[in-house]
Design a protein around this motif. Structure first.
Motif, mmCIF file in Angstrom:
data_model
loop_
_atom_site.group_PDB
_atom_site.id
_atom_site.type_symbol
_atom_site.label_atom_id
_atom_site.label_comp_id
_atom_site.label_asym_id
_atom_site.label_seq_id
_atom_site.Cartn_x
_atom_site.Cartn_y
_atom_site.Cartn_z
ATOM 1 N N VAL A 8 -93.487 7.128 3.495
ATOM 2 C CA VAL A 8 -92.798 7.957 2.498
ATOM 3 C C VAL A 8 -92.377 9.293 3.112
ATOM 4 N N ASN A 9 -93.247 9.899 3.915
ATOM 5 C CA ASN A 9 -92.882 11.164 4.549
ATOM 6 C C ASN A 9 -91.698 10.992 5.494
ATOM 7 N N GLY A 41 -95.194 18.223 -5.143
ATOM 8 C CA GLY A 41 -93.774 18.440 -5.333
ATOM 9 C C GLY A 41 -92.918 17.228 -5.000
ATOM 10 N N SER A 42 -93.551 16.089 -4.746
ATOM 11 C CA SER A 42 -92.784 14.877 -4.447
ATOM 12 C C SER A 42 -92.132 14.357 -5.715
ATOM 13 N N ARG A 51 -90.573 8.925 -5.028
ATOM 14 C CA ARG A 51 -91.427 8.868 -3.838
ATOM 15 C C ARG A 51 -92.866 8.517 -4.211
ATOM 16 N N GLU A 52 -93.316 8.966 -5.377
ATOM 17 C CA GLU A 52 -94.657 8.604 -5.851
ATOM 18 C C GLU A 52 -94.748 7.090 -6.068
ATOM 19 N N ARG A 53 -93.709 6.523 -6.709
ATOM 20 C CA ARG A 53 -93.674 5.068 -6.934
ATOM 21 C C ARG A 53 -93.609 4.316 -5.610
ATOM 22 N N GLN A 54 -92.802 4.829 -4.698
ATOM 23 C CA GLN A 54 -92.660 4.203 -3.388
ATOM 24 C C GLN A 54 -94.004 4.199 -2.663
ATOM 25 N N TYR A 55 -94.710 5.325 -2.705
ATOM 26 C CA TYR A 55 -96.027 5.446 -2.077
ATOM 27 C C TYR A 55 -96.994 4.400 -2.639
ATOM 28 N N GLU A 56 -97.065 4.304 -3.964
ATOM 29 C CA GLU A 56 -97.965 3.342 -4.611
ATOM 30 C C GLU A 56 -97.592 1.903 -4.244
ATOM 31 N N HIS A 57 -96.323 1.609 -4.220
ATOM 32 C CA HIS A 57 -95.850 0.260 -3.901
ATOM 33 C C HIS A 57 -96.237 -0.132 -2.470
ATOM 34 N N ILE A 58 -96.031 0.771 -1.532
ATOM 35 C CA ILE A 58 -96.364 0.496 -0.134
ATOM 36 C C ILE A 58 -97.873 0.367 0.041
ATOM 37 N N LYS A 59 -98.627 1.257 -0.606
ATOM 38 C CA LYS A 59 -100.090 1.225 -0.510
ATOM 39 C C LYS A 59 -100.645 -0.087 -1.070
ATOM 40 N N GLU A 60 -100.160 -0.488 -2.236
ATOM 41 C CA GLU A 60 -100.641 -1.739 -2.851
ATOM 42 C C GLU A 60 -100.284 -2.947 -1.989
ATOM 43 N N GLY A 61 -99.091 -2.931 -1.414
ATOM 44 C CA GLY A 61 -98.682 -4.035 -0.552
ATOM 45 C C GLY A 61 -99.568 -4.158 0.673
#
Length: 108
Positions: free
Chosen positions: A38-39, A4-5, A9-19
């Protein structure tokens, strides 16, 4: 990411994870860092059902803080972290240096 995100927030999660992965963090740790960040942002903006007191009352958001609290324990970064930084900067003699010498060589 919780179900339900929002797409943001999905893009933010991916961006932080990749970084985090680019900085050499393991995939498991990178996912944890991204999810926690993100949470916390979701809690700060009222998107989550529950939130901790620190999530909502911290004066700076995690993006504003930019890792400001990382490695800020009583002794700062570990010898291994200092060694890795010295290796990136190609400092000669780093393998025989102790923690104090590594700090000095790195200008800390």
């Amino acid at each position: 990411m919780p179900s339900g995100s929002s797409p943001k927030r999905e893009r933010q999660y991916e961006h932080i994870k990749e970084g985090a992965e680019k900085r050499g963090t393991s995939e498991k740790r990178a996912k944890e860092i991204a999810a926690r960040t993100v949470n916390k942002e979701r809690a700060r903006s009222g998107e989550s059902k529950s939130a901790s007191k620190t999530s909502t009352q911290d004066p700076k958001s995690s993006s504003q803080r930019g890792g400001q609290r990382s490695h800020s324990g009583s002794e700062g970064p570990t010898k291994d972290q200092l060694y890795a930084e010295a290796k990136k900067k190609n400092i000669d003699g780093r393998s025989s240096m102790n923690k104090q010498e590594l700090r000095k060589a790195l200008g800390r």
